[in-house]
Design a protein around this motif. Structure first.
Motif, PDB file in Angstrom:
ATOM      1  N   ARG A 209      65.136   9.188  47.606  1.00 17.01           N
ATOM      2  CA  ARG A 209      65.103  10.204  48.658  1.00 17.01           C
ATOM      3  C   ARG A 209      65.287  11.620  48.099  1.00 17.01           C
ATOM      4  O   ARG A 209      64.552  12.540  48.443  1.00 17.01           O
TER       5      ARG A 209
ATOM      6  N   GLN B 153      56.137  13.844  51.387  1.00 18.81           N
ATOM      7  CA  GLN B 153      57.401  13.137  51.641  1.00 18.81           C
ATOM      8  C   GLN B 153      57.815  13.386  53.086  1.00 18.81           C
ATOM      9  O   GLN B 153      58.754  14.109  53.378  1.00 18.81           O
ATOM     10  N   ARG B 154      57.076  12.716  54.009  1.00 16.16           N
ATOM     11  CA  ARG B 154      57.316  12.873  55.444  1.00 16.16           C
ATOM     12  C   ARG B 154      56.957  11.571  56.143  1.00 16.16           C
ATOM     13  O   ARG B 154      56.200  10.760  55.632  1.00 16.16           O
TER      14      ARG B 154
ATOM     15  N   TRP C  94      48.521  12.891  46.046  1.00 14.41           N
ATOM     16  CA  TRP C  94      49.692  12.298  45.406  1.00 14.41           C
ATOM     17  C   TRP C  94      49.456  12.050  43.920  1.00 14.41           C
ATOM     18  O   TRP C  94      50.341  12.274  43.095  1.00 14.41           O
TER      19      TRP C  94
ATOM     20  N   VAL D  80      57.815   6.421  52.366  1.00 14.91           N
ATOM     21  CA  VAL D  80      56.696   7.359  52.478  1.00 14.91           C
ATOM     22  C   VAL D  80      55.400   6.561  52.296  1.00 14.91           C
ATOM     23  O   VAL D  80      55.172   5.958  51.246  1.00 14.91           O
TER      24      VAL D  80
ATOM     25  N   THR E  89      64.646  14.081  45.811  1.00 16.94           N
ATOM     26  CA  THR E  89      63.764  14.482  44.717  1.00 16.94           C
ATOM     27  C   THR E  89      64.209  15.788  44.059  1.00 16.94           C
ATOM     28  O   THR E  89      63.597  16.217  43.078  1.00 16.94           O
TER      29      THR E  89
ATOM     30  N   LEU F 229      59.197   6.693  47.330  1.00 15.81           N
ATOM     31  CA  LEU F 229      59.973   7.689  48.049  1.00 15.81           C
ATOM     32  C   LEU F 229      60.261   7.245  49.476  1.00 15.81           C
ATOM     33  O   LEU F 229      59.514   6.461  50.066  1.00 15.81           O
ATOM     34  N   THR F 230      61.357   7.786  50.029  1.00 21.12           N
ATOM     35  CA  THR F 230      61.672   7.591  51.439  1.00 21.12           C
ATOM     36  C   THR F 230      61.807   8.956  52.099  1.00 21.12           C
ATOM     37  O   THR F 230      61.835   9.998  51.445  1.00 21.12           O
ATOM     38  N   CYS F 231      61.897   8.937  53.422  1.00 23.22           N
ATOM     39  CA  CYS F 231      61.947  10.166  54.208  1.00 23.22           C
ATOM     40  C   CYS F 231      62.610   9.859  55.550  1.00 23.22           C
ATOM     41  O   CYS F 231      63.058   8.728  55.792  1.00 23.22           O
TER      42      CYS F 231
END
Length: 219
Positions: free
Chosen positions: A79, A200-201, A188, A177, A81, A159-161
């Motif tokens: 998460r 990242q949304r 990306w 993500v 970054t 990644l997470t968001c």
């Protein structure tokens, strides 16, 4: 956080969607993926060509998380970054596309017992293919499990968001993500981080639908 997902599309579909030309992963068998499992990723090789390969799920843990521990099981979801630990791997050469057809978040059943809640993209395809926004690192040496000892392996995570509405109803802290459009895949895999960071949304509300997988037969 997502510690279980599935991929039920074969190499041809993954190569086609990712615009990759080379398959170094072999004849993949679809199924569920758990932390530290080997799973398919689409990454670039030394020439900059996209290839389908495999890596173990779980990037190296930050040093503070390893204090007093003999093993590093890896970090599956990323998460922050802005952390110096992750910034070293945010360039295009360390980004990858992680194929999925569904992912789960930890939930509970009517009796209060832990039970994963599964999500997939809405659409006509019963198992639509998409990609997590992943990062990877090659040939990392660590002790993943005591019985294995030191091993050297390619590793990945994604990644997470903030969660979309559907995921927030189950897990209000985060969701993976997910990239669904060819333009997002290209951004990306090739753009400077200043531009790629916009991905990242969460997905738009309504883009995912929860579902219950068919019950597995009892042994």
């Amino acid at each position: 956080m997502c510690n279980l997902y599935s991929i039920r599309k074969g190499p041809a579909a993954i190569l086609d969607l990712a615009l990759a030309m080379q398959n170094d992963a072999g004849n993949l068998e679809g199924g569920d993926v758990y932390p530290d499992y080997a799973a398919p990723i689409v990454r670039t090789n030394e020439k900059g060509d996209r290839i389908l390969a495999t890596a173990r799920w779980g990037m190296p843990s930050p040093a503070f998380a390893l204090e007093g521990r003999k093993t590093d099981r890896g970090v599956t979801n990323i998460r922050n970054t802005r952390s110096p630990h992750w910034r070293r791997w945010l360039g295009p050469e360390n980004r990858c596309l992680v194929p999925l057809t569904a992912f789960s978040e930890p939930g509970r059943d009517a009796q209060g017992r832990h039970e994963p809640v599964w999500f997939r993209l809405r659409g006509e395809d019963p198992e639509p293919l998409a990609f997590f926004a992943g990062i990877w690192t090659p040939k990392w040496t660590s002790v993943r499990k005591v019985k294995e000892g030191l091993v050297t392996a390619d590793l990945f995570a994604f990644l997470t968001c903030e969660p979309s509405a559907e995921v927030a109803a189950v897990h209000p802290k985060a969701m993976p993500v997910i990239l669904t459009e060819p333009g997002e895949h290209e951004l990306w895999m090739t753009a400077p981080w200043e531009r790629a960071a916009a991905l990242q949304r969460p997905l738009a509300d309504g883009a995912l639908r929860p579902f219950r997988p068919p019950a597995r037969p009892q042994a």
